[in-house]
Scaffold this active site. Structure first.
Site, PDB file in Angstrom:
ATOM      1  N   CYS A   1      -1.605  53.810 -16.824  1.00 55.17           N
ATOM      2  CA  CYS A   1      -0.568  53.726 -17.866  1.00 55.17           C
ATOM      3  C   CYS A   1       0.414  54.887 -17.795  1.00 55.17           C
ATOM      4  O   CYS A   1       1.380  54.922 -18.550  1.00 55.17           O
ATOM      5  CB  CYS A   1      -1.208  53.643 -19.245  1.00 55.17           C
ATOM      6  SG  CYS A   1      -2.465  52.359 -19.330  1.00 55.17           S
TER       7      CYS A   1
ATOM      8  N   HIS B   1       3.738  48.110 -24.940  1.00 52.90           N
ATOM      9  CA  HIS B   1       3.228  48.950 -23.860  1.00 52.90           C
ATOM     10  C   HIS B   1       3.124  48.170 -22.552  1.00 52.90           C
ATOM     11  O   HIS B   1       2.046  47.762 -22.141  1.00 52.90           O
ATOM     12  CB  HIS B   1       1.857  49.505 -24.289  1.00 52.90           C
ATOM     13  CG  HIS B   1       1.210  50.412 -23.295  1.00 52.90           C
ATOM     14  ND1 HIS B   1       1.910  51.194 -22.408  1.00 52.90           N
ATOM     15  CD2 HIS B   1      -0.113  50.682 -23.064  1.00 52.90           C
ATOM     16  CE1 HIS B   1       1.053  51.890 -21.666  1.00 52.90           C
ATOM     17  NE2 HIS B   1      -0.175  51.593 -22.039  1.00 52.90           N
TER      18      HIS B   1
END
Lengths: 150, 388
Positions: free
Chosen positions: B84, B334
């Site tokens: 991420c 996200h």
């Protein structure tokens, strides 16, 4: 992923078996199942899990196999309700990280109770480690069992 | 060493674009960044592109050349992967390249496509950011890993689910005016408390959504900005990165994120600022507890103090230190390989004064962006400053 090294090692002579790609993990799991669970420990006392060429903390190359403590202490836990596909039939289940002397282990807590309930777990619980099977597909995994005391 | 200026930023709206290809998403973000920057594409000397799970989601490896085509640039192009934090490391290398004088113009950002997969396959895909042998095979999911950290935090410092619900509510409120946000909808503390559990103690509104989207930044040297008379008033003045043991259980403390401590220390030192100088922050709140851990690693709150910051109004839009005015990963969304770039895009707009939430930070001079990979085995921190 269709298989892991653990079962593949056991089924190496079967034509449809995947190659044993995770041999060191499979051997470690075998040892755990035999009650001979171990960590690799460097002269500084840092513990880690195989395979290792050097200590991940200090780089020391002379690592020795040291037995895990007979029981561990739950350092943290979570009850997982939304699983990955490989754990679809296991949820809800309790995952825990537990201190076992030279190193910590991560596993699923099972108390032999109803399949559809995750056992009650608290930080500080005393647990023993074993090898069990994933309900979803029978793959081997690290299992913690309550060992009394908290 | 030259100053690194943000000449332009571009985002796609974050949300569900399940029928759009990754190349189309990144192409859109890059187009917007070039429009914002007024920089000639032919001047771009490198493309640094972040992506995590494109091989799973799109059956597409080797994405960087494809994204160079999509952006209309012809230059060395490289894909960066750090779970991420993939775009964070891509931007960091772009910053270092420009700062070192190796290039005057670099395009950096990232893309992730996720909603074309069923939820359980996304769960599986994200889980591979953890240690496959010793965590994933033991049942650790991505929310499950942060749940382990949340319970460890509660045990070490106290705090409750309600504290976390205040973080969710705050970030959803911040997302309301943000045209790029996935969820522009208020979530009350009570609603967050009542949501179904994902991995206890984390419930549905403690988790960021599954998101498609892309981010792009045009970074230029101070000299290039001056020569071309660019309106590039925001500078990236500090960058830092940290790495920790992959498996959560192998870390000294289960409720701290030392990789982010290291990244923050390096970024602050690089910029010559201190935590006390920070006016506004965009942090990696993939789960509500992650915002707490980020604030403490950034030195904005002492360990054990971050948990109550939202509830006490310290990090709300009208608080002393607004955090995640974009809506954060929590409400803005996200797309994992794009997030690190989008945080810097949002922070740039906040500091330039053209973000819909800029009114909450009219005097802000120093902003910090915190981007994490896995359970913060990787962390990247950037300091942005108004350079005038």
């Amino acid at each position: 992923m269709s298989d892991d090294g653990a079962d593949a090692a056991d089924e190496a002579d079967e034509t449809d078996a995947a190659p044993p790609t995770d041999r060191h993990y499979a051997e470690w799991l075998d040892a755990l199942a035999d009650g001979d669970g171990f960590a690799l420990v460097c002269p500084e006392g840092h513990g880690s899990l195989p395979p290792r060429r050097v200590c991940p903390e200090c780089g020391a190359a002379d690592l020795s196999r040291e037995p895990l403590d007979e029981t561990g202490t739950v350092a943290t836990y979570s009850v997982v309700h939304v699983p990955s596909p490989r754990f679809a039939d296991d949820a809800p289940y309790a995952t825990a990280v537990a201190d076992f002397g030279p190193t910590r282990l991560t596993g699923i807590v099972r108390d032999g109770g109803a399949d559809d309930e995750a056992p009650e777990v608290e930080i500080g619980d005393t647990i023993a480690v074993d090898v069990g099977e994933r309900a979803t597909d029978g793959e081997r995994l690290v299992v913690f069992r309550p060992a009394g005391g908290r | 060493m030259t100053d690194v200026r943000v000449a332009g930023v571009g985002l796609t709206p974050f949300g569900s674009h399940s029928e759009r290809t990754g190349r189309d998403l990144f192409g859109e973000a890059a187009l917007r960044a070039f429009e914002d920057a007024a920089v000639d594409r032919a001047d771009v000397e490198e493309l640094n592109y972040g992506n995590f799970m494109g091989a799973l989601a799109e059956h597409q490896g080797h994405q960087a050349p494809l994204m160079a085509e999509a952006a209309g640039v012809r230059c060395p192009a490289t894909r960066y992967e750090s779970a991420c934090a993939s775009a964070g490391v891509a931007v960091r290398e772009a910053v270092r390249t420009v700062a070192a004088g190796d290039a005057d113009v670099v395009l950096a950002g990232g893309m992730e496509r996720m909603t074309n997969l069923p939820t359980d396959e996304v769960t599986e895909g994200l889980a591979i950011a953890a240690d496959d042998l010793f965590e994933v095979r033991a049942g650790v999911t991505f929310p499950g890993a942060y749940a382990l950290m949340a319970n460890a935090y509660f045990d070490a410092y106290g705090g409750s689910r309600e504290d976390l619900a205040h973080i969710a509510s705050k970030n959803h409120e911040n997302a309301l005016p943000n045209e790029y946000a996935q969820y522009r909808r208020e979530v009350s503390v009570a609603e967050a408390m009542d949501a179904p559990p994902v991995a206890e103690p984390l419930h549905l509104y403690d988790a960021c959504p599954i998101t498609d989207g892309a981010s792009a930044l045009v970074l230029v040297s101070e000299e290039y900005a001056a020569e071309h008379d660019l309106d590039a008033s925001v500078a990236v003045t500090g960058t830092g990165q940290g790495t920790d043991r992959m498996a959560l259980g192998d870390r000294e403390h289960l409720a701290r994120t030392p990789a982010a401590d290291d990244a923050a220390d390096a970024a602050y030192a690089d910029a010559g600022v201190e935590a006390a100088d920070v006016d506004v922050a965009e942090v990696h709140d993939c789960f509500t507890i992650a915002e707490v851990l980020a604030l403490e690693s950034l030195g904005l709150f002492e360990p054990g103090e971050g948990i109550s910051a939202a509830r006490e109004g310290l990090t709300t839009a009208d608080g002393d230190l607004p955090v995640n005015l974009s809506g954060g990963l929590k409400a803005k969304g996200h797309p994992v390989g794009a997030t690190g770039g989008s945080q810097i895009a949002e922070l740039t707009r906040l500091l330039r004064g053209d973000h819909p939430n800029s009114e909450h930070v009219p005097e802000a001079e120093v902003g910090v962006a915190h981007n994490a990979g896995g359970t913060v085995a990787s962390a990247v921190v950037h300091v942005l400053e108004v350079a005038g």
